[in-house]
Design a protein around this motif. Structure first.
Motif, short mmCIF file in Angstrom:
data_model
loop_
_atom_site.label_atom_id
_atom_site.label_comp_id
_atom_site.label_asym_id
_atom_site.label_seq_id
_atom_site.Cartn_x
_atom_site.Cartn_y
_atom_site.Cartn_z
N ALA A 42 0.86 -1.19 0.00
CA ALA A 42 0.00 0.00 0.00
C ALA A 42 0.89 1.24 0.00
O ALA A 42 2.09 1.16 0.25
N VAL A 56 -3.88 3.88 -0.65
CA VAL A 56 -4.09 3.11 -1.88
C VAL A 56 -3.53 1.71 -1.64
O VAL A 56 -2.36 1.54 -1.32
N HIS A 57 -4.41 0.72 -1.79
CA HIS A 57 -4.04 -0.67 -1.58
C HIS A 57 -3.71 -1.32 -2.90
O HIS A 57 -4.43 -1.13 -3.88
N ILE A 58 -2.64 -2.09 -2.92
CA ILE A 58 -2.31 -2.92 -4.07
C ILE A 58 -2.52 -4.36 -3.61
O ILE A 58 -1.93 -4.80 -2.62
N GLN A 67 -5.38 -2.20 -7.94
CA GLN A 67 -5.09 -1.03 -7.11
C GLN A 67 -6.42 -0.46 -6.63
O GLN A 67 -7.32 -0.20 -7.44
N TYR A 159 -6.96 0.85 -12.05
CA TYR A 159 -7.39 -0.16 -11.10
C TYR A 159 -6.74 -1.51 -11.39
O TYR A 159 -6.51 -2.30 -10.49
N LEU A 161 -3.36 -3.19 -12.76
CA LEU A 161 -1.96 -2.82 -12.98
C LEU A 161 -1.30 -3.82 -13.90
O LEU A 161 -1.65 -5.01 -13.91
N LEU A 188 0.78 3.81 -12.10
CA LEU A 188 -0.33 3.73 -11.16
C LEU A 188 -1.47 4.68 -11.52
O LEU A 188 -2.63 4.39 -11.24
#
Length: 192
Positions: A42, A56-58, A67, A159, A161, A188
């Motif tokens: 994140a 922002v969470h990955i 994402q 969203y 990646l 991103l």
């Protein structure tokens, strides 16, 4: 700078993210039952007022890298009903209102600012229950802007990646990132 408490969350972030992703058109073909979301990393942006958590969470679902931007507020966002995701109980900060990042004007402003000024994501620090900083958290994604794209009018977050298609830092109008296990820069967000 972002202060991170060792707090209990109910529901947890991954649970909230999963429920939100299930409702998104761009994720309709994902089988989240067979490939549940798993946290990858994140990153965060600063709220100059220090009131809103901007994260922002990955996450991964099988071999798909996603994402998911979220904001965490202490009160409802006026006019934010369409972006509302869930309420979350934070064991230290209390009730939080969670919003989809792109539907929160503060998130969009901070994302745009980071790209346009070639800034970086916020440094994150562990804090104790009283809010005293302990140490920097370094096991997070490093996200950074490349400077403005002349003529760009808006910013679009990606969203889905594509780590196999890395970008060069010299490209203008981008938010790039990398993290442990991802040694080349990944796009991103894009100014359009």
């Amino acid at each position: 700078m972002a202060d991170i408490y060792a707090a209990q969350l109910n529901p947890g972030k991954l649970e909230v993210i999963t429920e939100w992703v299930k409702r998104q058109d761009w994720a309709v073909e994902l089988d989240l039952e067979a490939n549940p979301l798993e946290k990858v990393t994140a990153y965060r942006f600063d709220d100059p007022a220090g009131e809103v958590g901007i994260e922002v969470h990955i996450v991964a679902s099988g071999d798909q890298l996603l994402q998911v931007p979220m904001t965490y507020r202490a009160a409802p966002l006026e006019g934010g009903d369409d972006a509302f995701v869930a309420n979350m109980e934070h064991s230290i900060l209390g009730k939080r209102w969670v919003y989809a990042g792109m539907g929160d004007p503060l998130f969009r402003q901070r994302l745009d600012h980071t790209i346009a000024t070639a800034s970086t994501a916020a440094k994150q620090y562990r804090v104790d229950d009283a809010g005293n900083r302990q140490n920097e958290i370094t096991e997070v994604a490093h996200a950074f802007g490349t400077g403005p794209l002349p003529g760009a009018g808006d910013v679009e977050i990606l969203y889905r990646l594509s780590p196999e298609s890395p970008a060069e830092k010299s490209d203008a109008g981008l938010l790039l990132g990398r993290w442990d296990g991802q040694d080349t820069n990944v796009v991103l967000a894009i100014m359009v």
